[in-house]
Structure formats: structure tokens, C-alpha cells
Design a protein around this motif. Structure first.
Motif, PDB file in Angstrom:
ATOM      1  N   ASP A 197     -55.685  -1.067  27.854  1.00 43.53           N
ATOM      2  CA  ASP A 197     -55.432  -0.303  26.635  1.00 43.53           C
ATOM      3  C   ASP A 197     -54.968  -1.151  25.463  1.00 43.53           C
ATOM      4  O   ASP A 197     -55.027  -0.708  24.324  1.00 43.53           O
ATOM      5  CB  ASP A 197     -54.397   0.794  26.914  1.00 43.53           C
ATOM      6  N   TYR A 198     -54.445  -2.336  25.745  1.00 51.20           N
ATOM      7  CA  TYR A 198     -53.893  -3.143  24.647  1.00 51.20           C
ATOM      8  C   TYR A 198     -54.552  -4.519  24.528  1.00 51.20           C
ATOM      9  O   TYR A 198     -54.177  -5.309  23.662  1.00 51.20           O
ATOM     10  CB  TYR A 198     -52.373  -3.298  24.824  1.00 51.20           C
ATOM     11  N   GLY A 199     -55.495  -4.799  25.429  1.00 50.82           N
ATOM     12  CA  GLY A 199     -56.235  -6.063  25.334  1.00 50.82           C
ATOM     13  C   GLY A 199     -55.367  -7.293  25.506  1.00 50.82           C
ATOM     14  O   GLY A 199     -55.653  -8.360  24.964  1.00 50.82           O
ATOM     15  N   ILE A 200     -54.264  -7.151  26.263  1.00 51.30           N
ATOM     16  CA  ILE A 200     -53.370  -8.302  26.489  1.00 51.30           C
ATOM     17  C   ILE A 200     -53.669  -8.903  27.865  1.00 51.30           C
ATOM     18  O   ILE A 200     -53.594  -8.193  28.879  1.00 51.30           O
ATOM     19  CB  ILE A 200     -51.884  -7.861  26.382  1.00 51.30           C
ATOM     20  N   PRO A 201     -54.007 -10.182  27.938  1.00 55.51           N
ATOM     21  CA  PRO A 201     -54.271 -10.797  29.242  1.00 55.51           C
ATOM     22  C   PRO A 201     -53.002 -10.817  30.098  1.00 55.51           C
ATOM     23  O   PRO A 201     -51.943 -11.243  29.626  1.00 55.51           O
ATOM     24  CB  PRO A 201     -54.692 -12.236  28.899  1.00 55.51           C
ATOM     25  N   VAL A 202     -53.118 -10.343  31.348  1.00 59.92           N
ATOM     26  CA  VAL A 202     -51.960 -10.313  32.252  1.00 59.92           C
ATOM     27  C   VAL A 202     -52.358 -10.940  33.581  1.00 59.92           C
ATOM     28  O   VAL A 202     -53.450 -10.675  34.104  1.00 59.92           O
ATOM     29  CB  VAL A 202     -51.486  -8.856  32.506  1.00 59.92           C
ATOM     30  N   TYR A 203     -51.458 -11.766  34.105  1.00 58.00           N
ATOM     31  CA  TYR A 203     -51.652 -12.372  35.429  1.00 58.00           C
ATOM     32  C   TYR A 203     -50.447 -12.004  36.278  1.00 58.00           C
ATOM     33  O   TYR A 203     -49.395 -12.655  36.199  1.00 58.00           O
ATOM     34  CB  TYR A 203     -51.775 -13.890  35.298  1.00 58.00           C
ATOM     35  N   ALA A 204     -50.539 -10.942  37.048  1.00 55.37           N
ATOM     36  CA  ALA A 204     -49.382 -10.483  37.820  1.00 55.37           C
ATOM     37  C   ALA A 204     -49.816  -9.400  38.799  1.00 55.37           C
ATOM     38  O   ALA A 204     -50.492  -8.450  38.400  1.00 55.37           O
ATOM     39  CB  ALA A 204     -48.317  -9.911  36.877  1.00 55.37           C
ATOM     40  N   ILE A 205     -49.440  -9.586  40.054  1.00 52.79           N
ATOM     41  CA  ILE A 205     -49.736  -8.575  41.077  1.00 52.79           C
ATOM     42  C   ILE A 205     -48.497  -8.440  41.949  1.00 52.79           C
ATOM     43  O   ILE A 205     -47.985  -9.453  42.468  1.00 52.79           O
ATOM     44  CB  ILE A 205     -50.941  -9.001  41.951  1.00 52.79           C
ATOM     45  N   LYS A 206     -48.006  -7.233  42.097  1.00 50.59           N
ATOM     46  CA  LYS A 206     -46.799  -7.041  42.918  1.00 50.59           C
ATOM     47  C   LYS A 206     -47.057  -7.514  44.347  1.00 50.59           C
ATOM     48  O   LYS A 206     -48.059  -7.122  44.960  1.00 50.59           O
ATOM     49  CB  LYS A 206     -46.363  -5.578  42.921  1.00 50.59           C
ATOM     50  N   GLY A 207     -46.152  -8.351  44.868  1.00 55.44           N
ATOM     51  CA  GLY A 207     -46.290  -8.820  46.244  1.00 55.44           C
ATOM     52  C   GLY A 207     -47.126 -10.081  46.366  1.00 55.44           C
ATOM     53  O   GLY A 207     -47.418 -10.535  47.472  1.00 55.44           O
ATOM     54  N   GLU A 208     -47.500 -10.675  45.237  1.00 56.58           N
ATOM     55  CA  GLU A 208     -48.289 -11.925  45.282  1.00 56.58           C
ATOM     56  C   GLU A 208     -47.493 -12.996  46.037  1.00 56.58           C
ATOM     57  O   GLU A 208     -46.250 -13.008  45.982  1.00 56.58           O
ATOM     58  CB  GLU A 208     -48.618 -12.397  43.853  1.00 56.58           C
ATOM     59  N   ASP A 209     -48.234 -13.888  46.746  1.00 52.94           N
ATOM     60  CA  ASP A 209     -47.488 -14.940  47.453  1.00 52.94           C
ATOM     61  C   ASP A 209     -47.155 -16.064  46.465  1.00 52.94           C
ATOM     62  O   ASP A 209     -47.586 -16.044  45.303  1.00 52.94           O
ATOM     63  CB  ASP A 209     -48.237 -15.440  48.695  1.00 52.94           C
ATOM     64  N   ASN A 210     -46.398 -17.041  46.929  1.00 55.39           N
ATOM     65  CA  ASN A 210     -45.932 -18.093  46.032  1.00 55.39           C
ATOM     66  C   ASN A 210     -47.072 -18.845  45.376  1.00 55.39           C
ATOM     67  O   ASN A 210     -47.007 -19.207  44.202  1.00 55.39           O
ATOM     68  CB  ASN A 210     -45.039 -19.080  46.797  1.00 55.39           C
ATOM     69  N   ASP A 211     -48.164 -19.090  46.136  1.00 58.53           N
ATOM     70  CA  ASP A 211     -49.299 -19.831  45.566  1.00 58.53           C
ATOM     71  C   ASP A 211     -49.908 -19.063  44.398  1.00 58.53           C
ATOM     72  O   ASP A 211     -50.217 -19.623  43.345  1.00 58.53           O
ATOM     73  CB  ASP A 211     -50.382 -20.073  46.636  1.00 58.53           C
ATOM     74  N   VAL A 212     -50.095 -17.755  44.605  1.00 58.77           N
ATOM     75  CA  VAL A 212     -50.684 -16.937  43.532  1.00 58.77           C
ATOM     76  C   VAL A 212     -49.711 -16.862  42.354  1.00 58.77           C
ATOM     77  O   VAL A 212     -50.109 -16.965  41.188  1.00 58.77           O
ATOM     78  CB  VAL A 212     -51.039 -15.523  44.054  1.00 58.77           C
ATOM     79  N   TYR A 213     -48.419 -16.711  42.685  1.00 61.58           N
ATOM     80  CA  TYR A 213     -47.396 -16.660  41.626  1.00 61.58           C
ATOM     81  C   TYR A 213     -47.517 -17.887  40.709  1.00 61.58           C
ATOM     82  O   TYR A 213     -47.589 -17.766  39.483  1.00 61.58           O
ATOM     83  CB  TYR A 213     -46.002 -16.589  42.270  1.00 61.58           C
ATOM     84  N   TYR A 214     -47.590 -19.070  41.319  1.00 61.37           N
ATOM     85  CA  TYR A 214     -47.657 -20.282  40.488  1.00 61.37           C
ATOM     86  C   TYR A 214     -49.028 -20.429  39.813  1.00 61.37           C
ATOM     87  O   TYR A 214     -49.117 -20.936  38.692  1.00 61.37           O
ATOM     88  CB  TYR A 214     -47.283 -21.526  41.309  1.00 61.37           C
TER      89      TYR A 214
END
Ligand code: NAD
Length: 426
Positions: free
Chosen positions: A99-116
Motif C-alpha cells: 500500500d505504501y511502496g516501501i521496500p521491507v525485508y522482515a519475516i517474523k521468526g526468520e533465522d539469524n542468517d536471514v536476519y543478517y
């Protein structure tokens, strides 16, 4: 890094179909953020961040969404990643993208590798301003992505632990650009850390466990701004609150506030629920695990999941299993069972929704105004950590009071002269 099939901007979020819910919840939060509403209107007109690339590493909540929208409306070209693997609200991430066209990189429960990898994706944006919560973004920028430092003009930091890390970097002369410590603003830590963490930490414990706090021995480790809030609110729920500290002055304060103060060694033997909010590591460790009562519940509301020594607990337990969402049971060899909430990560964000919007209103008003301050003043600032300018902090307080319909007195000229002078004493 995947680009979600139906997204128009680059992203890595759980499911864009969650966006409707995220939009409704973000709008709901915005109603309780009158100061940010005012700043957003000003930003739309004045465009203080026009064309500035901002990488934000924050808890992806409804309140953060409203900050992101405000910065975007102020002209910023913004990207957001999570500041904790377990604090993302997936519906909020979805609405920001769709809805706002803002790039987001985040998923609840992501592991450390994905987090970084998400932090790396945010850095790929070549930020001119970093907006951090815990200093992971800044730390990776300085250690693994130094080639990007030439683009950065300044940054802001949201939390106590991040400010401590950044001050250590400045002391060692490795910090390569100025950063404003938003946490230092009175309109931030007096309210967000105290009332926000106080309420939402209990909310997280209750949502995760549904325990009755009344009559329980609830141990709060750390009597700083967050600890004071947790202790105060837990007492309000009828818990017998015990405080542990390492700072003698804070310990006296806790005693005089009416709490029992003792060592963790002693508290471990009688506590029913334990909350760490110290910003320190191994506050509950091997020696304490051996003394805990059967059924003891451990959780953390400090920034990193290092306050409870979970590695050792895992090693000395005979088995572990999830008993309900956000509750892990560790069976000890002597038959006792110990429960850990939310993987030892900030329980208010893991099992609840984080701070209420009305308190984040002030924290994020500071964030918005500090990013404007940084754009205007970066050329004259040194590579160190700055406190929020006092006038800006006061401005946020005034706007908040106004929105609450609260009027206060003003100094008369006579009073001003009296306070400024030394001659008059009687
Ligand atoms: N959960 C949230 O949403 C949230 C919000 C704000 C801040 N935080 C985080 O919470 C933590 C605390 O923040 P704060 O603003 O209260 O910091 P603070 O500096 O005001 O308080 C920390 C307190 O812990 C005490 N302490 C340190 N080591 C200890 C130990 N081993 N045992 C007992 N006490 C100890 C210190 O003496 C101090 O009084 C930080 O990590 C901060 O980033 C979390």
C-alpha cells in the motif's frame, strides 16, 4: 533475495495477502499518534528529507509503519528491515510494501542468517541516513560493508543497548559518522522505556502464558528505565515484586520505591516469574538454573537474547519442547521444569505487539525530527554520538501535551529573573 511476485518494490516479507489486516492496524495506531500526525503534515509541505536515502532497522510494528510513511511523505527514499528476528508483524510488513511502496525485508521468526541477509539488503540501498534500533545495522556497515560508508551523512539510534554500543565505537574512534541517540531524549526513555516496556512486557508474559500475576513472586533484573516500569506495573497487577541490581544507587531507589531487593542467587530460589531488562549478558545463568523452583518462568525484555544463558540451559536440560506458542519447557534431570518465553527475545515484541502507539508517538516524533536535524546539520557534526537537542525534545513534549489537551503554567518575567539570579534569597 526474493522479490515477491505481486510486489511493485523489492522485498522479502511473509505474505502480501496479509496487507489488508496490516493496513487496518496501522491506521488504528496512527489515531493514537497525534504528534507524528502533525509532523507528517509539516513534512508533506516542507519535504525536509527530499531525495535522501534512509535505511531503517527497526521492529516492524504498526507504529514503525507510521514513522516510515511519515519519512516517505517527507521526501525520503526509505527501506526497512527488522531489528530482531522475532519482532516483525508480518501484516505490517505486507501493507508497507503493497500500500505504501516501501521496500521491507522482515519475516517474523526468520533465522539469524536471514536476519543478517535482510540487513545486507537494506544496506544495498546505499543509505545516506541510518536509523537503527540496537546498532546491528551500523555495526555491519562498519565491519562488512565499509565501501558504503562514503554515502552516509549521519544516523539515529533508538535504544539503550544501541547507544551503549555506538558510544563504545566512538570511544575506540571507529565510528565513521555522527549519530543522534534518540533514546537519550527525555520524551523517549522516560515514557517509552518506562511506561511502554512496563505495560507491554506484562502483556507479552500474559499473552504467552495466561498466568495470574496476582500473588506471584515476580523478579525484575535491572532497575533502569525499563525495569522501573515493569516493577511498577507488575505491582499494580498484584505481584510481589523483587528487584535485582548491580548498581547500589538504583538498588536503594528500588528499596525506597517499596520493592524487595536481593541478589539473583537469592531471588532464584523464590521467584515464580523472572524478567530481565538489564542490557547485560548471562544475568540468569548456570548457578541460578540449579536453584529455580519447579515451574519457574523466565523471560527477557532487554534488547538482545543474551540475558538468560539459554545455551547452558539447553545443555543441562534432559529434554525440551514447546508447550504452547512462545513457551518452551526445559525438563531438568532432577524432575524440575523451567519455562522460557519467546526464545529469550524481547517478550513484549515476540508474544505481544510492543509498546502502545501513544507512547511510540513521542519516540518516533524524535526519530522524525532527528533525521531532519541530521540532514540540516551533518556537515558541522563530528563522528560521535550526540544527544537529542534539548529544544527538539521540549518541542515533542509540548506537542504531546497539546494533543492531550493539557495546559501548564508559564514562568512570569519576575519568576524568570528570580531563577536566573543569585542575589535574592528570602
Ligand atoms: N523491550 C523493549 O521494548 C525495550 C524498550 C526500551 C529498551 N529496551 C532495552 O532494555 C534494556 C534496558 O534498557 P534501560 O533503558 O532500562 O537501561 P538502563 O541503563 O536504564 O537500565 C539497565 C539497568 O540494569 C542494571 N544491570 C546491569 N547489569 C545487571 C545485572 N547483571 N543484574 C542486575 N541489574 C543489572 C543496570 O545497573 C541498570 O540500572 C536495554 O537492552 C534496552 O535496549 C527494551
Amino acid at each position: 533475495m526474493s522479490t515477491n511476485a505481486t510486489a511493485t518494490v523489492a522485498c522479502d516479507v511473509k505474505d502480501l495477502a496479509l496487507a489488508d489486516l496490516g493496513k487496518r492496524r496501522t491506521d488504528w495506531a496512527f489515531q493514537s499518534m497525534p504528534v507524528l500526525q502533525t509532523i507528517r503534515k509539516q513534512f508533506i509541505k516542507s519535504q525536509p528529507l527530499a531525495g535522501i536515502r534512509v535505511a531503517a532497522c527497526l521492529h516492524v510494528t504498526t507504529e514503525t509503519a507510521n514513522l516510515m510513511i511519515t519519512l516517505r511523505d517527507g521526501g525520503a527514499n526509505i527501506v526497512l528491515c527488522a531489528s530482531n528476528p522475532l519482532s516483525t508483524q508480518d501484516d505490517v510488513a505486507a501493507t508497507l510494501v503493497r500500500d505504501y511502496g516501501i521496500p521491507v525485508y522482515a519475516i517474523k521468526g526468520e533465522d539469524n542468517d536471514v536476519y543478517y541477509s535482510h540487513i545486507m539488503a537494506a544496506l544495498d540501498h546505499k543509505p545516506q541516513i541510518t536509523m537503527d534500533d540496537g546498532a546491528d545495522l551500523v555495526s555491519i556497515l562498519h565491519s562488512k560493508r565499509q565501501e558504503l560508508l562514503e554515502h552516509v551523512i549521519g544516523g539515529t539510534e533508538e535504544t539503550t543497548t544501541g547507544v551503549i554500543r555506538l558510544r563504545a565505537m566512538a570511544r575506540e574512534k571507529v565510528l565513521r559518522y555522527p549519530i543522534v541517540a534518540v533514546n537519550d531524549a527525555l520524551t523517549k526513555h522516560l515514557f517509552d522505556n518506562r511506561y511502554g516496556t512496563g505495560q507491554s512486557t506484562l502483556d507479552g508474559i500474559i499473552r504467552a502464558t495466561n498466568v495470574l500475576l496476582a500473588g506471584m513472586n515476580l523478579v525484575v533484573a535491572g532497575y533502569g528505565w525499563c525495569g522501573r516500569g515493569v516493577a511498577m506495573r507488575a505491582r499494580g497487577m498484584g505481584a510481589n515484586v523483587i528487584v535485582t541490581e548491580i548498581d547500589p544507587t538504583k538498588a536503594i531507589e528500588a528499596v525506597m520505591d517499596g520493592f524487595r531487593v536481593m541478589s539473583m542467587h537469592d531471588a532464584a530460589q523464590i521467584g515464580d516469574v523472572f524478567v530481565t531488562v538489564t542490557g547485560n549478558k548471562n544475568v540468569i545463568a548456570r548457578d541460578h538454573f540449579d536453584k529455580l523452583k519447579n515451574g519457574a518462568i523466565l523471560c527477557n525484555s532487554g534488547h538482545f537474547n543474551v540475558e538468560i544463558d539459554l545455551e547452558t540451559l539447553g545443555k543441562i536440560a534432559s529434554s525440551r519442547r514447546e508447550t504452547r506458542e512462545f513457551v518452551e519447557e526445559f525438563a531438568m534431570r532432577d524432575g524440575r521444569r523451567i519455562y522460557v518465553l519467546g526464545e529469550g527475545r524481547l517478550i513484549n515484541l515476540a508474544a505481544a505487539e510492543g509498546h502502545p502507539a501513544s507512547v511510540m508517538d513521542m519516540s518516533f516524533a524524535n526519530q522524525a525530527l532527528c533525521s531532519e536535524f541530521m540532514v540540516k546539520n551533518h556537515a558541522t557534526l563530528e563522528k560521535r554520538v550526540y544527544s537529542v537537542p534539548e529544544d527538539l525534545d521540549k518541542q515533542v513534549a509540548k506537542m504531546k501535551l497539546e494533543s492531550m489537551g493539557v495546559r501548564i503554567d508559564r514562568l512570569t518575567p519576575e519568576q524568570e529573573a528570580y531563577l536566573a539570579g543569585w542575589a535574592e534569597g528570602t
